[in-house]
Write a protein that holds these residues in place. Structure first.
Motif, short mmCIF file in Angstrom:
data_model
loop_
_atom_site.label_atom_id
_atom_site.label_comp_id
_atom_site.label_asym_id
_atom_site.label_seq_id
_atom_site.Cartn_x
_atom_site.Cartn_y
_atom_site.Cartn_z
N MET A 89 0.83 -1.20 0.00
CA MET A 89 0.00 0.00 0.00
C MET A 89 0.87 1.26 0.00
O MET A 89 2.02 1.24 0.44
N ASP A 90 0.30 2.33 -0.48
CA ASP A 90 1.02 3.58 -0.75
C ASP A 90 1.66 4.13 0.52
O ASP A 90 0.97 4.60 1.43
N GLU A 91 2.98 4.12 0.58
CA GLU A 91 3.70 4.63 1.74
C GLU A 91 3.96 6.13 1.64
O GLU A 91 4.55 6.72 2.56
N GLU A 92 3.55 6.75 0.55
CA GLU A 92 3.68 8.20 0.39
C GLU A 92 2.31 8.86 0.31
O GLU A 92 2.19 9.98 -0.21
N CYS A 93 1.28 8.19 0.82
CA CYS A 93 -0.09 8.67 0.71
C CYS A 93 -0.20 10.13 1.16
O CYS A 93 0.33 10.51 2.22
N ARG A 94 -0.92 10.94 0.38
CA ARG A 94 -1.10 12.35 0.70
C ARG A 94 -2.59 12.72 0.67
O ARG A 94 -2.97 13.83 0.30
N THR A 112 -3.18 -3.74 12.28
CA THR A 112 -3.43 -2.58 11.44
C THR A 112 -4.16 -1.50 12.24
O THR A 112 -4.42 -1.66 13.43
N TYR A 113 -4.49 -0.40 11.57
CA TYR A 113 -5.11 0.75 12.23
C TYR A 113 -6.28 1.29 11.41
O TYR A 113 -6.34 1.10 10.19
N LEU A 114 -7.14 2.04 12.10
CA LEU A 114 -8.18 2.80 11.39
C LEU A 114 -7.54 3.85 10.49
O LEU A 114 -7.98 4.07 9.36
N THR A 115 -6.55 4.55 11.02
CA THR A 115 -5.82 5.57 10.26
C THR A 115 -4.34 5.24 10.31
O THR A 115 -3.84 4.72 11.29
N ARG A 116 -3.61 5.60 9.26
CA ARG A 116 -2.24 5.13 9.10
C ARG A 116 -1.18 6.18 9.44
O ARG A 116 0.01 5.88 9.38
N CYS A 117 -1.61 7.39 9.77
CA CYS A 117 -0.65 8.46 10.07
C CYS A 117 -0.92 9.04 11.46
O CYS A 117 -2.07 9.09 11.91
N CYS A 126 -9.21 7.24 5.34
CA CYS A 126 -8.31 6.08 5.42
C CYS A 126 -9.06 4.75 5.35
O CYS A 126 -8.42 3.70 5.24
N GLU A 127 -10.38 4.79 5.38
CA GLU A 127 -11.18 3.57 5.43
C GLU A 127 -10.87 2.60 4.29
O GLU A 127 -10.87 1.38 4.50
N PRO A 128 -10.62 3.07 3.05
CA PRO A 128 -10.33 2.10 1.99
C PRO A 128 -9.12 1.21 2.28
O PRO A 128 -9.10 0.05 1.86
#
Length: 210
Positions: free
Chosen positions: A14-19, A96-101, A116-118
């Motif tokens: 999954m995208d590690e640079e998500c913006r 895992t988490y609900l949100t990744r940041c 972040c749900e997807p």
């Protein structure tokens, strides 16, 4: 999206640079995606990375609460490394988490959880676990709304700690967050989980046998 079976770290790439969340991109250190066994029966879901998890890049590691959590996993046979490991050797568990940041000064907003749900939906859909473990109140509230018919005001993590809640396609087995657990509550969850693991918890969903 195929899993990389060679690694437990972000196995789905999954995208590690998500913006997608402007309010987080400039204050986070990194995106913390899921970690663990992609064939797991048990998926553990927290609210958001702690400072320790943000540093290690692995959910539920890097601090005292992470060590308590990993000790629980080790006590029930899901973690084969020391509790203070930054890269735990997990079997039959995915974290895992609900949100990744992580925002250093506040909890995730509702908008950030929705945005972040997807990622979480993808984790759950691709792993197709038997048991979802909400870790903490926020995770129980969000997963309960998505996967159960239980009214939100009845989903208190202290009341449901070390119990199961029937869901739509999954059972939920809520856990008080390790940072807030007493030793007695930790032991209660270990005993509950060991009993759960001895039951026929697997649903008829066409899953392969382990």
């Amino acid at each position: 999206m195929d899993a990389n079976q060679e690694t437990q770290y972000n196995p789905y790439g999954m995208d590690e640079e998500c913006r997608n969340c402007p309010g987080l991109c400039d204050v986070r250190e990194r995106v913390v995606h899921g970690y663990g066994d992609v064939g797991a029966d048990f998926v553990f879901v927290g609210e958001a990375p702690s400072a320790g998890a943000e540093e290690t890049g692995v959910p539920f590691t890097g601090d005292d609460a992470g060590e308590r959590f990993q000790h629980i996993l080790g006590s029930v046979g899901l973690n084969y490394s020391l509790p203070d490991s930054d890269e735990p050797e997990l079997d039959n568990a995915f974290l895992t988490y609900l949100t990744r940041c992580r925002h250093p000064e506040r909890d995730p907003t509702e908008e950030e959880v929705v945005t972040c749900e997807p990622y979480l939906n993808a984790d759950v859909r691709m792993i197709n676990p038997e048991i979802l473990v909400p870790v903490g109140q926020r995770a129980l509230t969000e997963l309960g709304a998505e996967y159960t018919t239980t009214p939100a005001d009845e989903l208190d993590v202290e009341d449901h700690h070390a119990t199961t809640i029937r869901g739509r396609g999954f059972e939920l087995a809520p856990m008080i967050h390790p940072a807030d657990q007493t030793d007695a509550e930790r032991d209660e969850y270990v005993d509950f989980f060991l009993d759960l693991a001895e039951t026929d918890y697997r649903q008829t969903k066409g899953r392969r046998s382990r």
